[in-house]
Design a protein around this motif. Sequence first.
Motif, PDB file in Angstrom:
ATOM      1  N   VAL A 139       0.868  -1.176   0.000  1.00 39.88           N
ATOM      2  CA  VAL A 139       0.000   0.000   0.000  1.00 39.88           C
ATOM      3  C   VAL A 139       0.903   1.223   0.000  1.00 39.88           C
ATOM      4  O   VAL A 139       1.796   1.347   0.842  1.00 39.88           O
ATOM      5  CB  VAL A 139      -0.925   0.011   1.234  1.00 39.88           C
ATOM      6  N   VAL A 140       0.659   2.137  -0.927  1.00 38.92           N
ATOM      7  CA  VAL A 140       1.529   3.296  -1.097  1.00 38.92           C
ATOM      8  C   VAL A 140       0.743   4.569  -0.824  1.00 38.92           C
ATOM      9  O   VAL A 140      -0.364   4.748  -1.344  1.00 38.92           O
ATOM     10  CB  VAL A 140       2.117   3.345  -2.526  1.00 38.92           C
ATOM     11  N   ASP A 141       1.342   5.442  -0.012  1.00 38.56           N
ATOM     12  CA  ASP A 141       0.758   6.762   0.247  1.00 38.56           C
ATOM     13  C   ASP A 141       1.680   7.799  -0.380  1.00 38.56           C
ATOM     14  O   ASP A 141       2.787   8.046   0.106  1.00 38.56           O
ATOM     15  CB  ASP A 141       0.622   7.001   1.750  1.00 38.56           C
ATOM     16  N   LEU A 142       1.216   8.410  -1.470  1.00 37.09           N
ATOM     17  CA  LEU A 142       2.000   9.401  -2.192  1.00 37.09           C
ATOM     18  C   LEU A 142       1.599  10.802  -1.727  1.00 37.09           C
ATOM     19  O   LEU A 142       0.463  11.217  -1.892  1.00 37.09           O
ATOM     20  CB  LEU A 142       1.767   9.272  -3.701  1.00 37.09           C
TER      21      LEU A 142
ATOM     22  N   PRO B  53       5.126   2.378  -9.594  1.00 37.14           N
ATOM     23  CA  PRO B  53       4.743   1.323  -8.657  1.00 37.14           C
ATOM     24  C   PRO B  53       5.606   0.077  -8.795  1.00 37.14           C
ATOM     25  O   PRO B  53       5.979  -0.320  -9.903  1.00 37.14           O
ATOM     26  CB  PRO B  53       3.289   1.036  -9.020  1.00 37.14           C
ATOM     27  N   LYS B  54       5.908  -0.540  -7.662  1.00 33.91           N
ATOM     28  CA  LYS B  54       6.559  -1.844  -7.669  1.00 33.91           C
ATOM     29  C   LYS B  54       5.539  -2.895  -8.091  1.00 33.91           C
ATOM     30  O   LYS B  54       4.322  -2.690  -7.979  1.00 33.91           O
ATOM     31  CB  LYS B  54       7.136  -2.146  -6.288  1.00 33.91           C
TER      32      LYS B  54
ATOM     33  N   ASP C  84       4.308  -5.477  -6.845  1.00 32.10           N
ATOM     34  CA  ASP C  84       3.345  -5.997  -5.868  1.00 32.10           C
ATOM     35  C   ASP C  84       2.431  -4.918  -5.289  1.00 32.10           C
ATOM     36  O   ASP C  84       1.734  -5.145  -4.298  1.00 32.10           O
ATOM     37  CB  ASP C  84       4.080  -6.712  -4.733  1.00 32.10           C
ATOM     38  N   THR C  85       2.385  -3.752  -5.916  1.00 33.35           N
ATOM     39  CA  THR C  85       1.559  -2.653  -5.406  1.00 33.35           C
ATOM     40  C   THR C  85       0.088  -2.919  -5.702  1.00 33.35           C
ATOM     41  O   THR C  85      -0.317  -3.039  -6.856  1.00 33.35           O
ATOM     42  CB  THR C  85       1.986  -1.316  -6.031  1.00 33.35           C
ATOM     43  N   ASP C  86      -0.718  -2.980  -4.651  1.00 29.50           N
ATOM     44  CA  ASP C  86      -2.143  -3.252  -4.810  1.00 29.50           C
ATOM     45  C   ASP C  86      -3.036  -2.066  -4.460  1.00 29.50           C
ATOM     46  O   ASP C  86      -4.217  -2.053  -4.830  1.00 29.50           O
ATOM     47  CB  ASP C  86      -2.546  -4.443  -3.936  1.00 29.50           C
ATOM     48  N   VAL C  87      -2.501  -1.078  -3.736  1.00 32.57           N
ATOM     49  CA  VAL C  87      -3.275   0.112  -3.393  1.00 32.57           C
ATOM     50  C   VAL C  87      -2.359   1.322  -3.489  1.00 32.57           C
ATOM     51  O   VAL C  87      -1.270   1.332  -2.903  1.00 32.57           O
ATOM     52  CB  VAL C  87      -3.870   0.034  -1.967  1.00 32.57           C
ATOM     53  N   VAL C  88      -2.809   2.346  -4.233  1.00 36.97           N
ATOM     54  CA  VAL C  88      -2.098   3.624  -4.307  1.00 36.97           C
ATOM     55  C   VAL C  88      -3.049   4.708  -3.808  1.00 36.97           C
ATOM     56  O   VAL C  88      -4.142   4.882  -4.352  1.00 36.97           O
ATOM     57  CB  VAL C  88      -1.645   3.948  -5.747  1.00 36.97           C
ATOM     58  N   VAL C  89      -2.622   5.419  -2.788  1.00 39.67           N
ATOM     59  CA  VAL C  89      -3.421   6.488  -2.194  1.00 39.67           C
ATOM     60  C   VAL C  89      -2.674   7.804  -2.354  1.00 39.67           C
ATOM     61  O   VAL C  89      -1.462   7.864  -2.124  1.00 39.67           O
ATOM     62  CB  VAL C  89      -3.671   6.227  -0.690  1.00 39.67           C
TER      63      VAL C  89
ATOM     64  N   ARG D 276      -2.809   7.878 -15.720  1.00 34.30           N
ATOM     65  CA  ARG D 276      -2.843   6.924 -16.844  1.00 34.30           C
ATOM     66  C   ARG D 276      -1.691   5.937 -16.743  1.00 34.30           C
ATOM     67  O   ARG D 276      -1.856   4.726 -16.985  1.00 34.30           O
ATOM     68  CB  ARG D 276      -2.779   7.677 -18.172  1.00 34.30           C
ATOM     69  N   ARG D 277      -0.506   6.432 -16.401  1.00 32.73           N
ATOM     70  CA  ARG D 277       0.663   5.561 -16.287  1.00 32.73           C
ATOM     71  C   ARG D 277       0.488   4.546 -15.176  1.00 32.73           C
ATOM     72  O   ARG D 277       0.866   3.382 -15.304  1.00 32.73           O
ATOM     73  CB  ARG D 277       1.916   6.401 -16.037  1.00 32.73           C
ATOM     74  N   TRP D 278      -0.098   4.968 -14.061  1.00 36.11           N
ATOM     75  CA  TRP D 278      -0.298   4.042 -12.952  1.00 36.11           C
ATOM     76  C   TRP D 278      -1.256   2.918 -13.347  1.00 36.11           C
ATOM     77  O   TRP D 278      -1.030   1.752 -13.000  1.00 36.11           O
ATOM     78  CB  TRP D 278      -0.839   4.777 -11.732  1.00 36.11           C
ATOM     79  N   VAL D 279      -2.311   3.261 -14.068  1.00 35.37           N
ATOM     80  CA  VAL D 279      -3.243   2.230 -14.506  1.00 35.37           C
ATOM     81  C   VAL D 279      -2.531   1.190 -15.359  1.00 35.37           C
ATOM     82  O   VAL D 279      -2.751  -0.022 -15.208  1.00 35.37           O
ATOM     83  CB  VAL D 279      -4.422   2.858 -15.290  1.00 35.37           C
ATOM     84  N   ASP D 280      -1.657   1.642 -16.232  1.00 32.68           N
ATOM     85  CA  ASP D 280      -0.919   0.714 -17.091  1.00 32.68           C
ATOM     86  C   ASP D 280       0.079  -0.128 -16.320  1.00 32.68           C
ATOM     87  O   ASP D 280       0.372  -1.275 -16.694  1.00 32.68           O
ATOM     88  CB  ASP D 280      -0.185   1.482 -18.196  1.00 32.68           C
ATOM     89  N   ALA D 281       0.637   0.433 -15.230  1.00 34.94           N
ATOM     90  CA  ALA D 281       1.717  -0.242 -14.509  1.00 34.94           C
ATOM     91  C   ALA D 281       1.223  -1.149 -13.387  1.00 34.94           C
ATOM     92  O   ALA D 281       1.931  -2.083 -12.990  1.00 34.94           O
ATOM     93  CB  ALA D 281       2.686   0.790 -13.941  1.00 34.94           C
TER      94      ALA D 281
END
Length: 258
Positions: free
Chosen positions: A33-36, A86-87, A89-94, A110-115
């Motif tokens: 889970v990533v908090d940006l 994102p690495k 194994d990233t399943d949640v980006v906040v 858009r890039r995150w959706v692809d990655a």
Amino acid sequence: MWNPDVYLAFADHRGRPFYELLSRVRAESPRRVVDLGCGPGNLTVTLAQRWPDAVVEAVDGSPEMVAAARERGLDATLGDLAAWTPKPDTDVVVSNAALQWVPSHRDLLRRWVDALPTGAWIAVQVPGNFDAPSHAAVRELASSPQWVDALGDIPFRVGKVTDSAVEYAGLLTDAGGAVDAWETTYVHELTGEHPVLDWITGTALTPVKGALAEEDWQRFRAELIPRLAESYPARPDGRTFFPFRRVFVVAQVGLGAR
């Protein structure tokens, strides 16, 4: 320079959108889970509490905020949100109230959706108040003859800094996500002698404070006070109502129609 203590002065008000955003994320057992834009980490720690088996990755562009997050036990890192990827194994980006500082954030989404892997979640909240009287007052004062030389190089954000919920919904739907998007205008009840000034000192006024010597900064604040008081008058009972529009979008990757 961001001041975590000033930012946290309104922690309850600033935290409410975070919880409302995360309430729409239904990930059960995410790996990472990533908090940006984690800020001082006071909200990021709740991600570890909700998903204790996940690796929690916290990133912020402010050394002061990263230091404050580390004091809360987070493995926070200093980084440019525009360069983050994102690495596997990233399943949640906040990202809560951070992407408005990144002009290219639409391309980032858009890039995150692809990655991201299929089924991963993206949850974003951004302010939608850049045309509010508070911001207009700062821009008008900063562009006045007595301040334009000192503050003319600051890129005050005007116009379309962030999009509407409909526009973000379209962007992420077209990218292949299953989307839930909405907008909320909070009417914050503030108290104190200059509550709106105190609020924006922790956010919108950060670049102004950084550009001025302390004496000039205090003078700028003093000149801003009557402008804010006119737009946000205190009630006889001492309360000040401060409307604040926020835009939310949650998307689950790969589950929408391309």
